[in-house]
Design a protein around this motif. Structure first.
Motif, mmCIF file in Angstrom:
data_model
loop_
_atom_site.group_PDB
_atom_site.id
_atom_site.type_symbol
_atom_site.label_atom_id
_atom_site.label_comp_id
_atom_site.label_asym_id
_atom_site.label_seq_id
_atom_site.Cartn_x
_atom_site.Cartn_y
_atom_site.Cartn_z
ATOM 1 N N UNK A 119 50.966 13.574 -70.799
ATOM 2 C CA UNK A 119 51.278 12.567 -71.806
ATOM 3 C C UNK A 119 50.953 13.148 -73.177
ATOM 4 N N UNK A 120 51.837 12.897 -74.150
ATOM 5 C CA UNK A 120 51.607 13.357 -75.518
ATOM 6 C C UNK A 120 50.504 12.507 -76.137
ATOM 7 N N UNK A 121 49.442 13.168 -76.568
ATOM 8 C CA UNK A 121 48.309 12.480 -77.189
ATOM 9 C C UNK A 121 48.495 12.376 -78.701
ATOM 10 N N UNK A 122 49.096 13.432 -79.296
ATOM 11 C CA UNK A 122 49.208 13.492 -80.755
ATOM 12 C C UNK A 122 50.286 14.502 -81.134
ATOM 13 N N UNK A 123 50.956 14.239 -82.260
ATOM 14 C CA UNK A 123 51.870 15.212 -82.855
ATOM 15 C C UNK A 123 51.405 15.410 -84.291
ATOM 16 N N UNK A 124 51.005 16.651 -84.607
ATOM 17 C CA UNK A 124 50.491 16.967 -85.946
ATOM 18 C C UNK A 124 51.502 17.809 -86.715
ATOM 19 N N UNK A 125 51.550 17.589 -88.021
ATOM 20 C CA UNK A 125 52.336 18.438 -88.910
ATOM 21 C C UNK A 125 51.389 19.458 -89.515
ATOM 22 N N UNK A 126 51.778 20.741 -89.466
ATOM 23 C CA UNK A 126 50.955 21.775 -90.083
ATOM 24 C C UNK A 126 51.851 22.756 -90.820
ATOM 25 N N UNK A 127 51.254 23.789 -91.392
ATOM 26 C CA UNK A 127 52.008 24.728 -92.229
ATOM 27 C C UNK A 127 53.073 25.506 -91.467
ATOM 28 N N UNK A 128 52.944 25.602 -90.159
ATOM 29 C CA UNK A 128 53.917 26.374 -89.385
ATOM 30 C C UNK A 128 54.897 25.491 -88.609
ATOM 31 N N UNK A 129 54.886 24.192 -88.856
ATOM 32 C CA UNK A 129 55.797 23.290 -88.163
ATOM 33 C C UNK A 129 55.051 22.099 -87.606
ATOM 34 N N UNK A 130 55.133 21.920 -86.287
ATOM 35 C CA UNK A 130 54.515 20.772 -85.628
ATOM 36 C C UNK A 130 53.728 21.247 -84.412
ATOM 37 N N UNK A 131 52.624 20.583 -84.155
ATOM 38 C CA UNK A 131 51.808 20.870 -82.992
ATOM 39 C C UNK A 131 51.741 19.624 -82.128
ATOM 40 N N UNK A 132 52.124 19.772 -80.864
ATOM 41 C CA UNK A 132 52.056 18.678 -79.899
ATOM 42 C C UNK A 132 50.788 18.884 -79.078
ATOM 43 N N UNK A 133 49.925 17.869 -79.039
ATOM 44 C CA UNK A 133 48.735 17.885 -78.210
ATOM 45 C C UNK A 133 49.029 16.997 -77.009
ATOM 46 N N UNK A 134 48.942 17.575 -75.811
ATOM 47 C CA UNK A 134 49.241 16.834 -74.594
ATOM 48 C C UNK A 134 48.037 16.822 -73.670
ATOM 49 N N UNK A 135 47.900 15.743 -72.894
ATOM 50 C CA UNK A 135 46.825 15.606 -71.917
ATOM 51 C C UNK A 135 47.402 15.694 -70.519
ATOM 52 N N UNK A 136 46.672 16.392 -69.657
ATOM 53 C CA UNK A 136 47.065 16.568 -68.261
ATOM 54 C C UNK A 136 45.902 16.166 -67.371
ATOM 55 N N UNK A 137 46.194 15.473 -66.263
ATOM 56 C CA UNK A 137 45.167 15.066 -65.298
ATOM 57 C C UNK A 137 44.832 16.240 -64.390
ATOM 58 N N UNK A 138 43.755 16.926 -64.685
ATOM 59 C CA UNK A 138 43.259 17.955 -63.761
ATOM 60 C C UNK A 138 41.780 18.143 -63.923
#
Length: 76
Positions: free
Chosen positions: A57-76
């Protein structure tokens, strides 16, 4: 829960709360993950860091100097 970051080039391809599926790519001595269908790509990971699940599941989408960073969570 395990968090991973993915590099995304274009805005709006995923949003917080979206369920995602990742595919695993193999390099000679590491592995990488791609949010399908080719939305974003992770860094390279060693054998001991491989994912055991392919859905998260996508936890967060951040904008940074190189584009976008998607932070995702995985059940493990």
């Amino acid at each position: 829960m395990r968090e991973m970051e993915f590099k995304m080039e274009r805005e709006g391809l995923v949003k917080t709360g979206d369920r995602i599926t990742v595919s695993e790519g193999v390099l000679p001595s590491s592995w990488y993950y791609t949010i399908e269908p080719a939305i974003a790509m992770s860094a390279n990971y060693e054998l001991r860091e491989r994912l055991s699940v392919r859905e998260g599941v996508v936890k967060e989408v951040r904008t940074d100097e190189s584009g976008y960073t998607v932070v995702a969570e995985f059940d493990e």
